[in-house]
Motif scaffolding. Structure first.
Motif, mmCIF file in Angstrom:
data_model
loop_
_atom_site.group_PDB
_atom_site.id
_atom_site.type_symbol
_atom_site.label_atom_id
_atom_site.label_comp_id
_atom_site.label_asym_id
_atom_site.label_seq_id
_atom_site.Cartn_x
_atom_site.Cartn_y
_atom_site.Cartn_z
ATOM 1 N N SER A 136 36.016 34.339 33.474
ATOM 2 C CA SER A 136 37.333 33.745 33.710
ATOM 3 C C SER A 136 38.184 34.612 34.636
ATOM 4 O O SER A 136 38.750 34.122 35.624
ATOM 5 N N LEU A 137 38.279 35.903 34.338
ATOM 6 C CA LEU A 137 39.126 36.784 35.139
ATOM 7 C C LEU A 137 38.495 37.124 36.484
ATOM 8 O O LEU A 137 39.194 37.526 37.413
ATOM 9 N N ASN A 138 37.188 36.950 36.589
ATOM 10 C CA ASN A 138 36.516 37.180 37.872
ATOM 11 C C ASN A 138 36.993 36.192 38.932
ATOM 12 O O ASN A 138 36.961 36.487 40.126
ATOM 13 N N VAL A 144 45.815 42.132 39.154
ATOM 14 C CA VAL A 144 46.918 42.070 38.196
ATOM 15 C C VAL A 144 48.068 41.277 38.816
ATOM 16 O O VAL A 144 48.547 41.608 39.897
ATOM 17 N N SER A 145 48.480 40.237 38.119
ATOM 18 C CA SER A 145 49.620 39.446 38.583
ATOM 19 C C SER A 145 50.356 38.905 37.369
ATOM 20 O O SER A 145 49.811 38.851 36.253
ATOM 21 N N ARG A 150 50.557 36.523 31.992
ATOM 22 C CA ARG A 150 51.147 35.475 31.134
ATOM 23 C C ARG A 150 50.062 34.613 30.505
ATOM 24 O O ARG A 150 50.169 34.228 29.331
ATOM 25 N N LYS A 151 49.039 34.302 31.280
ATOM 26 C CA LYS A 151 47.942 33.491 30.764
ATOM 27 C C LYS A 151 47.240 34.197 29.606
ATOM 28 O O LYS A 151 46.931 33.581 28.576
ATOM 29 N N ALA A 203 39.862 44.558 31.418
ATOM 30 C CA ALA A 203 39.283 43.958 32.620
ATOM 31 C C ALA A 203 40.207 44.111 33.822
ATOM 32 O O ALA A 203 39.744 44.297 34.956
ATOM 33 N N LEU A 204 41.515 44.052 33.578
ATOM 34 C CA LEU A 204 42.470 44.143 34.680
ATOM 35 C C LEU A 204 42.795 45.579 35.072
ATOM 36 O O LEU A 204 42.982 45.878 36.253
ATOM 37 N N TYR A 205 42.859 46.470 34.098
ATOM 38 C CA TYR A 205 43.338 47.828 34.364
ATOM 39 C C TYR A 205 42.249 48.901 34.263
ATOM 40 O O TYR A 205 42.467 50.020 34.725
#
Length: 379
Positions: A136-138, A144-145, A150-151, A203-205
């Motif tokens: 999903s995050l791929n 990072v936004s 928020r999602k 996953a983001l950081y």
């Protein structure tokens, strides 16, 4: 006892170091190896071993961009992921409506140590949560936004609220419409929400290269906690029970047993579990050929299952405390089963067995089957 714990810790560290030094270079990638600050070699596709603490690995950026472009052009959905996810949900329906304590043994959880087919359902689902989080995050390239954050938090809050609403409904059915001073805050859905949120933020950081390393460090730390804090004792002296009572409060925990099976402290193991699924999602996404996906999943599945079984002499399999060996064995089995489905469905092309009508008939059969089981269990 102290010597045994020290020996186990040293052995786990050695295994972790060895596993972290085994590297698989995917198709269309090349890794540049630097040893003590100087160029050493360039690795092509295949399995390699780096010297611990001395060698450093750098990816060839041009080949990585080329691979990403190729994947975008040739990307396709893997039906095997949907099949495993669907079977896991069907398993949840069957297990949650199987007749309670009077049902057949395979449909009951192990009372304490041990593993039954019923115990595989939740960890398989959590493994798929890890894979789905990566996929999903791929899509957002892990950038990072505000929208992505928020999602993540919106989904986490929704899952938490649904879990708490289910607990509230159980109380309301008994006439207690305002159980907020003793409403259970833990449970299956709250655990899923916490694991999803933490792994998504990682996953983001975080650095994805260290996913397995972090998972194994969490398991090592959790193993030490269990061995030194009566973690395998099923009473209120268990460190997990003490920690949960301190962090959440006894009135908001599972009340039928001394140990909350989805307690906050034991979520350490569940987070490591989801991270392993996340790493497998990375393998699936970044490996171009399906047969290579199958090979890598079988390899990681076999290795971590073997490691988990190896340490059951000191750390028995136990779902109720989500023990480190339980994490490794169930993740390994889930990865191996996913690899098997990939081979049958995505490589051999046996997709006609999994079309919409077939899946519908399977679900109807499961619903009818669990009703018959409940009737049988009443006699």
């Amino acid at each position: 006892m102290g010597a045994a714990i020290a020996a186990i810790i040293i052995l786990l560290l050695i295994i972790w170091i060895v596993l972290s030094c085994i590297k698989i270079v995917p198709q269309a990638h090349a890794y540049v190896i630097e040893r003590l600050g100087a160029y050493q070699a360039t690795w092509s596709t295949g399995i390699h071993f780096k010297v611990p603490f001395i060698d450093r690995i750098f990816e060839n950026a041009n080949m990585q961009r080329s691979l990403n472009n190729t994947m975008k052009e040739n990307s396709k959905r893997l039906m095997s992921l949907d099949v495993l996810r669907g079977l896991t949900v069907a398993g949840m329906i069957l297990v949650n409506n199987s007749g309670g304590r009077n049902t057949f043994a395979p449909l009951r959880h192990a009372d304490w140590n041990g593993l039954t087919p019923c115990d595989l359902v939740f960890p398989f689902f959590l493994f798929m949560v890890g894979i789905s989080t990566y996929l999903s995050l791929n899509k957002f390239h892990f950038n990072v936004s505000g929208g992505v954050i928020r999602k993540i938090f919106k989904r986490t809050v929704v899952i938490l609220l649904i879990g708490w609403a289910i607990h509230w409904f159980g109380n309301a059915c008994g006439g207690d419409f305002f159980p907020f001073d003793h409403l259970r805050l833990t449970g299956v859905l709250p655990r899923i929400a916490v694991c999803y949120c933490i792994v998504s933020l990682f996953a983001l950081y975080g650095n994805h290269r260290h996913t397995l390393s972090i998972a194994f460090l969490l398991l090592i730390g959790y193993a030490i906690l269990l061995l030194t804090g009566n973690g395998y004792i099923n009473d209120e002296s268990n460190i997990l029970a003490i920690g949960d009572r301190y962090l959440i409060g006894e009135s908001h925990l599972y009340t039928k047993r001394p140990i909350d099976p989805e307690g906050l402290v034991s979520t350490i193991g569940a987070i490591a579990h989801t991270l392993i699924g996340f790493h497998c999602g990375k393998l699936i996404s970044r490996t171009h050929k399906t047969d290579e996906k199958v090979l890598q999943l079988f390899l990681i599945g076999f290795v971590i299952t073997a490691i988990g079984l190896l340490f059951t002499f000191a750390l028995p399999l136990n779902k109720r405390i989500w023990s480190p060996t339980f994490v490794l064995v169930t993740c390994g089995l889930a990865a191996s089963l996913l690899a098997l489905f990939m081979y049958i469905i995505d490589i051999k092309g046996k997709k006609s067995y999994y079309d919409y009508e077939t899946r519908k008939e399977m679900l109807e059969a499961i619903m009818f089957g669990h009703e018959q089981i409940k009737v049988l269990c009443e006699f």
